[in-house]
Design an enzyme around this catalytic site. Structure first.
Site, PDB file in Angstrom:
ATOM      1  N   ASP A  30      -7.762   0.238   2.531  1.00 20.37           N
ATOM      2  CA  ASP A  30      -7.547   1.509   3.067  1.00 20.37           C
ATOM      3  C   ASP A  30      -8.379   1.907   4.157  1.00 20.37           C
ATOM      4  O   ASP A  30      -8.120   2.827   5.245  1.00 20.37           O
ATOM      5  CB  ASP A  30      -7.591   2.704   1.932  1.00 20.37           C
ATOM      6  CG  ASP A  30      -6.534   2.589   1.023  1.00 20.37           C
ATOM      7  OD1 ASP A  30      -5.412   2.129   1.023  1.00 20.37           O
ATOM      8  OD2 ASP A  30      -6.676   3.106  -0.091  1.00 20.37           O
TER       9      ASP A  30
ATOM     10  N   HIS B 157     -12.610  -1.975   1.548  1.00 26.33           N
ATOM     11  CA  HIS B 157     -11.243  -1.713   0.981  1.00 26.33           C
ATOM     12  C   HIS B 157     -10.182  -1.844   2.319  1.00 26.33           C
ATOM     13  O   HIS B 157     -10.276  -1.294   3.308  1.00 26.33           O
ATOM     14  CB  HIS B 157     -10.978  -0.651   0.331  1.00 26.33           C
ATOM     15  CG  HIS B 157     -10.282  -0.060  -0.482  1.00 26.33           C
ATOM     16  ND1 HIS B 157      -8.854   0.400  -0.069  1.00 26.33           N
ATOM     17  CD2 HIS B 157     -10.183  -0.510  -1.915  1.00 26.33           C
ATOM     18  CE1 HIS B 157      -8.176   0.293  -1.332  1.00 26.33           C
ATOM     19  NE2 HIS B 157      -8.884   0.091  -2.243  1.00 26.33           N
TER      20      HIS B 157
END
Length: 226
Positions: A64, A62
């Site tokens: 993030d 991801h």
């Protein structure tokens, strides 16, 4: 062993964009976990040198968790890093890095080793071990620091006329000996206080299971990602 958040400076992290480092003081290494965007700025503010990074752990693909990865690798390249770098992450990370290098027309001047995370023992040092488990496609990490014996009190041993040799090493391990005249040599009296081992349990999922909670009870620190 010390854990430092690059987001808020707390040991317990409650943030989707979580980036932190583990400082291994005994071997003088730094492990960077989930290099997010801006993590280099946080490291500079806390006086952490980027060249001290020995390993990078990526928990998922991801954005993030890895938005700052290529920036960190490029900064290491510009600093003239000579030591190799090991990156641990899920399957597909190597392809992401290849595409990033191709897009930016960048090659690294240091050796880069990419390891696909699997369940079990991942890193095995003489003083530190890293284990990985998988729960519902989420990785959980166990970072274990072994027990360290206290420093041997050499002056005290000489004062008691203890003959140098293998006996010193056994006394340092807190073993006891009974001499022919009945005098007892207690290893605890010839060593400083022993440093107990530390276990860091790192969880990256919102919902926990019984096994996860039981593992966290004996842990020194627990880090979560919601």
């Amino acid at each position: 062993m010390e854990c430092i958040s690059l987001n808020h400076g707390f040991s317990f992290i409650w943030n989707n964009k979580t980036s932190f480092i583990i400082r291994l003081t005994y071997i003088k290494e730094i492990w960077l976990i989930n290099p997010t965007d801006g993590c280099q700025h946080s490291m500079n503010e806390q006086g952490i040198k980027i060249n001290q990074i020995a390993k990078i752990l990526i928990t998922d693909l991801h954005i993030d968790s890895m938005s700052g990865l290529l920036g960190v690798l490029s900064s290491l390249n510009l600093s003239g890093r000579g030591n190799s770098l090991h990156i641990y992450g899920p399957y597909g990370l190597e392809e992401y890095l290849d595409l990033g290098k191709k897009y930016s027309h960048t090659n690294f001047c240091y050796m880069l080793y990419i390891h696909v995370l699997n369940k079990g023992l991942v890193v095995d040092y003489s003083h530190y071990r890293l284990y990985v488990t998988v729960k519902n496609n989420f990785f959980e990490f166990f970072m274990i620091a072994h027990e360290k014996y206290g420093k041997f009190l050499l002056d005290k041993a000489k004062k008691f006329h203890v003959i140098s040799g293998p006996l010193y090493g056994k006394l340092k391990k807190n073993l006891n000996f009974i001499l022919p005249d009945g005098f007892v040599l207690n290893g605890y009296n010839f060593t400083q206080q022993t440093c107990i081992g530390i276990k860091i349990y790192i969880i990256f999922q919102k919902y926990h299971f019984r096994q996860s909670l039981e593992n966290s009870i004996s842990s020194y620190i627990v880090i979560q990602k919601l």
